[in-house]
Design a protein around this motif. Structure first.
Motif, PDB file in Angstrom:
ATOM      1  N   LEU A   1       0.582  -1.216  -0.004  1.00  0.00           N
ATOM      2  CA  LEU A   1      -0.001  -0.003   0.137  1.00  0.00           C
ATOM      3  C   LEU A   1       0.873   1.220  -0.046  1.00  0.00           C
ATOM      4  N   PHE A   2       2.032   1.249   0.859  1.00  0.00           N
ATOM      5  CA  PHE A   2       2.797   2.409   0.926  1.00  0.00           C
ATOM      6  C   PHE A   2       3.485   2.645  -0.313  1.00  0.00           C
ATOM      7  N   ILE A   3       4.006   1.763  -1.071  1.00  0.00           N
ATOM      8  CA  ILE A   3       4.696   1.863  -2.422  1.00  0.00           C
ATOM      9  C   ILE A   3       3.534   2.541  -3.464  1.00  0.00           C
ATOM     10  N   VAL A   4       2.515   1.721  -3.572  1.00  0.00           N
ATOM     11  CA  VAL A   4       1.303   2.052  -4.486  1.00  0.00           C
ATOM     12  C   VAL A   4       0.801   3.523  -4.311  1.00  0.00           C
ATOM     13  N   ILE A   5       0.605   4.030  -3.118  1.00  0.00           N
ATOM     14  CA  ILE A   5       0.159   5.159  -2.877  1.00  0.00           C
ATOM     15  C   ILE A   5       1.205   6.342  -3.195  1.00  0.00           C
ATOM     16  N   HIS A   6       2.325   6.049  -2.898  1.00  0.00           N
ATOM     17  CA  HIS A   6       3.426   7.018  -3.196  1.00  0.00           C
ATOM     18  C   HIS A   6       3.360   7.006  -4.670  1.00  0.00           C
ATOM     19  N   VAL A  44       1.250   6.312  -6.976  1.00  0.00           N
ATOM     20  CA  VAL A  44       0.133   7.272  -7.549  1.00  0.00           C
ATOM     21  C   VAL A  44       0.075   8.731  -7.304  1.00  0.00           C
ATOM     22  N   TYR A  45       0.800   9.140  -6.053  1.00  0.00           N
ATOM     23  CA  TYR A  45       1.108  10.636  -6.000  1.00  0.00           C
ATOM     24  C   TYR A  45       1.974  11.022  -6.908  1.00  0.00           C
ATOM     25  N   GLU A  46       3.057  10.230  -7.403  1.00  0.00           N
ATOM     26  CA  GLU A  46       4.027  10.973  -8.163  1.00  0.00           C
ATOM     27  C   GLU A  46       3.408  11.120  -9.717  1.00  0.00           C
ATOM     28  N   ILE A  57      -6.956   6.714   2.585  1.00  0.00           N
ATOM     29  CA  ILE A  57      -6.268   5.182   2.343  1.00  0.00           C
ATOM     30  C   ILE A  57      -5.126   5.031   3.341  1.00  0.00           C
ATOM     31  N   LEU A  58      -4.106   5.791   3.558  1.00  0.00           N
ATOM     32  CA  LEU A  58      -3.119   5.457   4.153  1.00  0.00           C
ATOM     33  C   LEU A  58      -3.169   5.519   5.497  1.00  0.00           C
ATOM     34  N   GLU A  59      -4.252   6.282   6.335  1.00  0.00           N
ATOM     35  CA  GLU A  59      -4.591   6.338   7.404  1.00  0.00           C
ATOM     36  C   GLU A  59      -5.291   5.120   8.041  1.00  0.00           C
ATOM     37  N   GLN A 119       9.510  16.193  -7.776  1.00  0.00           N
ATOM     38  CA  GLN A 119       8.083  16.758  -8.537  1.00  0.00           C
ATOM     39  C   GLN A 119       7.172  17.684  -7.833  1.00  0.00           C
ATOM     40  N   PHE A 120       7.163  17.293  -6.268  1.00  0.00           N
ATOM     41  CA  PHE A 120       6.618  18.152  -5.095  1.00  0.00           C
ATOM     42  C   PHE A 120       7.269  19.491  -5.144  1.00  0.00           C
ATOM     43  N   ARG A 121       8.588  19.456  -5.190  1.00  0.00           N
ATOM     44  CA  ARG A 121       9.114  20.706  -5.189  1.00  0.00           C
ATOM     45  C   ARG A 121       8.964  21.262  -6.415  1.00  0.00           C
ATOM     46  N   ILE A 158       6.170  21.465  -7.941  1.00  0.00           N
ATOM     47  CA  ILE A 158       4.939  22.103  -7.927  1.00  0.00           C
ATOM     48  C   ILE A 158       5.113  23.613  -7.250  1.00  0.00           C
ATOM     49  N   GLU A 159       5.766  23.225  -6.026  1.00  0.00           N
ATOM     50  CA  GLU A 159       5.953  24.510  -5.323  1.00  0.00           C
ATOM     51  C   GLU A 159       6.836  25.482  -5.972  1.00  0.00           C
ATOM     52  N   PHE A 160       7.771  25.249  -6.897  1.00  0.00           N
ATOM     53  CA  PHE A 160       8.336  25.969  -7.725  1.00  0.00           C
ATOM     54  C   PHE A 160       7.495  26.915  -8.600  1.00  0.00           C
ATOM     55  N   TRP A 185      -3.939  19.821   1.516  1.00  0.00           N
ATOM     56  CA  TRP A 185      -2.926  18.939   1.420  1.00  0.00           C
ATOM     57  C   TRP A 185      -1.940  18.792   2.673  1.00  0.00           C
ATOM     58  N   ARG A 186      -1.290  19.735   2.800  1.00  0.00           N
ATOM     59  CA  ARG A 186      -0.248  20.015   3.726  1.00  0.00           C
ATOM     60  C   ARG A 186      -0.771  19.704   5.179  1.00  0.00           C
ATOM     61  N   TYR A 187      -2.004  20.082   5.414  1.00  0.00           N
ATOM     62  CA  TYR A 187      -2.513  19.948   6.875  1.00  0.00           C
ATOM     63  C   TYR A 187      -2.859  18.523   6.992  1.00  0.00           C
ATOM     64  N   GLY A 241      11.675  12.571  11.042  1.00  0.00           N
ATOM     65  CA  GLY A 241      11.467  12.102   9.665  1.00  0.00           C
ATOM     66  C   GLY A 241      12.384  11.297   9.099  1.00  0.00           C
ATOM     67  N   THR A 242      12.001  10.159   8.125  1.00  0.00           N
ATOM     68  CA  THR A 242      13.075   9.689   7.626  1.00  0.00           C
ATOM     69  C   THR A 242      14.088  10.258   6.725  1.00  0.00           C
ATOM     70  N   GLY A 243      13.376  11.574   6.159  1.00  0.00           N
ATOM     71  CA  GLY A 243      14.311  12.355   5.317  1.00  0.00           C
ATOM     72  C   GLY A 243      15.283  13.313   6.331  1.00  0.00           C
ATOM     73  N   SER A 263      12.786  17.369  11.521  1.00  0.00           N
ATOM     74  CA  SER A 263      12.330  16.943  12.912  1.00  0.00           C
ATOM     75  C   SER A 263      10.816  16.400  12.673  1.00  0.00           C
ATOM     76  N   GLY A 264      10.527  16.137  11.534  1.00  0.00           N
ATOM     77  CA  GLY A 264       9.102  15.287  11.247  1.00  0.00           C
ATOM     78  C   GLY A 264       7.874  16.458  11.490  1.00  0.00           C
ATOM     79  N   ALA A 265       6.925  15.952  12.200  1.00  0.00           N
ATOM     80  CA  ALA A 265       5.718  16.796  12.226  1.00  0.00           C
ATOM     81  C   ALA A 265       5.858  18.319  12.596  1.00  0.00           C
ATOM     82  N   ALA A 266       6.899  18.535  13.345  1.00  0.00           N
ATOM     83  CA  ALA A 266       7.186  19.979  13.872  1.00  0.00           C
ATOM     84  C   ALA A 266       7.608  20.596  12.623  1.00  0.00           C
ATOM     85  N   TYR A 267       8.457  20.280  11.978  1.00  0.00           N
ATOM     86  CA  TYR A 267       9.096  20.803  10.688  1.00  0.00           C
ATOM     87  C   TYR A 267       7.725  20.923   9.652  1.00  0.00           C
ATOM     88  N   LEU A 268       6.788  20.124   9.672  1.00  0.00           N
ATOM     89  CA  LEU A 268       5.878  20.087   8.601  1.00  0.00           C
ATOM     90  C   LEU A 268       4.764  21.138   9.041  1.00  0.00           C
TER      91      LEU A 268
HETATM   92  C1  HEM Z   1       3.065   6.933   6.727  1.00  0.00           C
HETATM   93  C2  HEM Z   1       2.910   7.602   5.757  1.00  0.00           C
HETATM   94  C3  HEM Z   1       3.839   8.987   5.767  1.00  0.00           C
HETATM   95  C4  HEM Z   1       4.610   9.351   6.925  1.00  0.00           C
HETATM   96  C5  HEM Z   1       4.922   8.831   8.166  1.00  0.00           C
HETATM   97  C6  HEM Z   1       5.256  10.518   6.054  1.00  0.00           C
HETATM   98  C7  HEM Z   1       6.310  11.462   7.029  1.00  0.00           C
HETATM   99  C8  HEM Z   1       6.772  12.568   6.429  1.00  0.00           C
HETATM  100  C9  HEM Z   1       7.767  13.393   7.249  1.00  0.00           C
HETATM  101  C10 HEM Z   1       7.999  13.270   8.575  1.00  0.00           C
HETATM  102  C11 HEM Z   1       8.124  14.285   6.237  1.00  0.00           C
HETATM  103  C12 HEM Z   1       9.187  15.414   6.662  1.00  0.00           C
HETATM  104  C13 HEM Z   1      10.396  15.302   6.351  1.00  0.00           C
HETATM  105  C14 HEM Z   1      11.092  14.090   6.651  1.00  0.00           C
HETATM  106  O1  HEM Z   1      11.925  14.361   7.652  1.00  0.00           O
HETATM  107  O2  HEM Z   1      10.996  12.987   6.105  1.00  0.00           O
HETATM  108  C15 HEM Z   1       7.514  13.955   5.279  1.00  0.00           C
HETATM  109  C16 HEM Z   1       7.437  15.136   4.310  1.00  0.00           C
HETATM  110  C17 HEM Z   1       6.791  15.144   2.959  1.00  0.00           C
HETATM  111  N1  HEM Z   1       6.233  13.936   2.658  1.00  0.00           N
HETATM  112 FE1  HEM Z   1       5.408  12.389   3.854  1.00  0.00          FE
HETATM  113  N2  HEM Z   1       4.783  10.741   5.002  1.00  0.00           N
HETATM  114  C18 HEM Z   1       4.096   9.754   4.622  1.00  0.00           C
HETATM  115  C19 HEM Z   1       3.199   9.653   3.459  1.00  0.00           C
HETATM  116  C20 HEM Z   1       3.306  10.409   2.408  1.00  0.00           C
HETATM  117  C21 HEM Z   1       2.842  10.667   1.044  1.00  0.00           C
HETATM  118  C22 HEM Z   1       1.664   9.339   0.660  1.00  0.00           C
HETATM  119  C23 HEM Z   1       3.126  11.508   0.266  1.00  0.00           C
HETATM  120  C24 HEM Z   1       2.695  11.488  -1.190  1.00  0.00           C
HETATM  121  C25 HEM Z   1       3.899  11.905  -2.203  1.00  0.00           C
HETATM  122  C26 HEM Z   1       4.179  12.094   1.060  1.00  0.00           C
HETATM  123  C27 HEM Z   1       4.661  13.259   0.607  1.00  0.00           C
HETATM  124  C28 HEM Z   1       5.541  14.145   1.129  1.00  0.00           C
HETATM  125  C29 HEM Z   1       6.075  15.328   0.759  1.00  0.00           C
HETATM  126  C30 HEM Z   1       6.034  15.944  -0.561  1.00  0.00           C
HETATM  127  C31 HEM Z   1       7.136  15.832   1.885  1.00  0.00           C
HETATM  128  C32 HEM Z   1       7.713  17.189   1.806  1.00  0.00           C
HETATM  129  C33 HEM Z   1       6.794  18.209   2.574  1.00  0.00           C
HETATM  130  C34 HEM Z   1       7.755  19.601   2.727  1.00  0.00           C
HETATM  131  O3  HEM Z   1       8.876  19.551   2.666  1.00  0.00           O
HETATM  132  O4  HEM Z   1       6.807  20.771   2.760  1.00  0.00           O
HETATM  133  N3  HEM Z   1       4.298  11.690   2.251  1.00  0.00           N
HETATM  134  N4  HEM Z   1       6.779  13.132   5.270  1.00  0.00           N
END
Ligand code: HEM
Length: 267
Positions: free
Chosen positions: A38-43, A45-47, A92-94, A118-120, A122-124, A221-223, A238-240, A243-248
């Protein structure tokens, strides 16, 4: 060979490259864990939606440049409909619980939506440009080249202001020749002009409303994404690497078209 014979060779599978598409979902967890699919498919689909959004947003700018506001609005309507579907898909992911996500999270290593070029892009296109975002992608990669190209292009807001100037509005020259890599800052001059549009020009006021819808749609979408993140990983990093939710949460309060929001309390 007639066209009919050539067409007969095209099938659903060959036209849509279904075999290739179905070979692209490759879980990394041992087993593999059920929810990783599910995690792979949904990402993925988003791309694909991101790709389509860019395709349509390019068209909106082109139509504004060609002074075709009705067609631009029509295309914006499609963009907004896609955005609604994108927001709804988060439901769905929830359905994936924190523990189900944890069952394969470590296999993601440093991979994150943070790295979606691609998300970046769109932002640009919508005016939120950052050279730091480009530097995160490897030299010579498709992603970096695409971001460089988008960085240099005028934004949708610039195309809109140019269009308004051609419609006879007194857009100050500094706005028409601005450095389009800079963020769109609120401007009293533009706000005065937009108030005039809203009061006296139904056609262009309607166009402004669609841009507000677009801005609100991205914020929505961001919210929804940050809420999903909070319920899935809480306040963990976050895996990226952010700081995760705090950054978002910090990205939530930045409108793309600030002037269109500013004028609401003065109408
Ligand atoms: C269980 C599902 C998900 C979790 C836990 C998750 C978690 C996170 C976290 C923690 C970040 C902050 C960056 C980082 O440190 O990684 C992030 C960023 C982001 N995620 Fe997700 N994510 C999920 C699903 C998705 C899905 C389905 C998409 C669709 C493409 C998505 C797109 C993005 C994008 C575009 C950002 C960058 C946002 C920005 O920098 O403003 N994520 N995500």
């Amino acid at each position: 060979m007639s066209d009919a014979t050539t067409d007969a060779a095209v099938t659903y599978g060959s036209y849509l490259k279904v075999d290739e598409l179905l070979a692209l979902q490759q879980p990394r967890s041992a087993g593999p864990e059920h929810d990783e699919m599910l995690f792979i498919v949904i990402h993925q689909v988003y791309e694909l939606w991101f790709k389509e959004l860019l395709h349509e947003l390019d068209r909106v700018s082109l139509l504004l440049k060609g002074d075709e506001p009705h067609k631009a609005q029509h295309t914006l309507k499609r963009v907004l409909t896609i955005l609604k579907v994108m927001v709804a898909q988060l439901d769905i992911l929830e359905t994936m619980t924190p523990l189900e996500f944890l069952s394969f999270r470590e296999r993601l290593a440093a991979a994150s939506g943070f790295q979606s070029d691609q998300f970046r892009q769109i932002e640009f296109v919508l005016g939120a440009k950052s050279d730091k975002a480009i530097a995160r992608f490897p030299e010579g990669s498709r992603a970096r080249a695409a971001l460089h190209r988008r960085y240099a292009e005028p934004t949708l807001w610039d195309a809109f202001l140019q269009y308004l100037a051609r419609e006879g509005y007194q857009v100050p020259p500094a706005h028409l020749t601005r450095d389009t890599v800079q963020p769109v800052e609120p401007s009293e001059d533009i706000q005065r002009l937009l108030i005039e549009v809203y009061r006296n020009d139904a056609k262009n006021a309607e166009l402004c409303e669609r841009l507000v819808d677009l801005d609100e749609g991205i914020q929505e979408w961001r919210y929804r994404h940050v809420k999903m993140v909070e319920r899935t990983i809480g306040m963990k990093q976050g895996t990226g690497g952010s700081s995760g939710a705090a950054y978002l949460i910090r990205t939530l309060s930045r409108p793309l078209f600030p002037d269109l929001w500013e004028i609401r309390s003065r109408l």
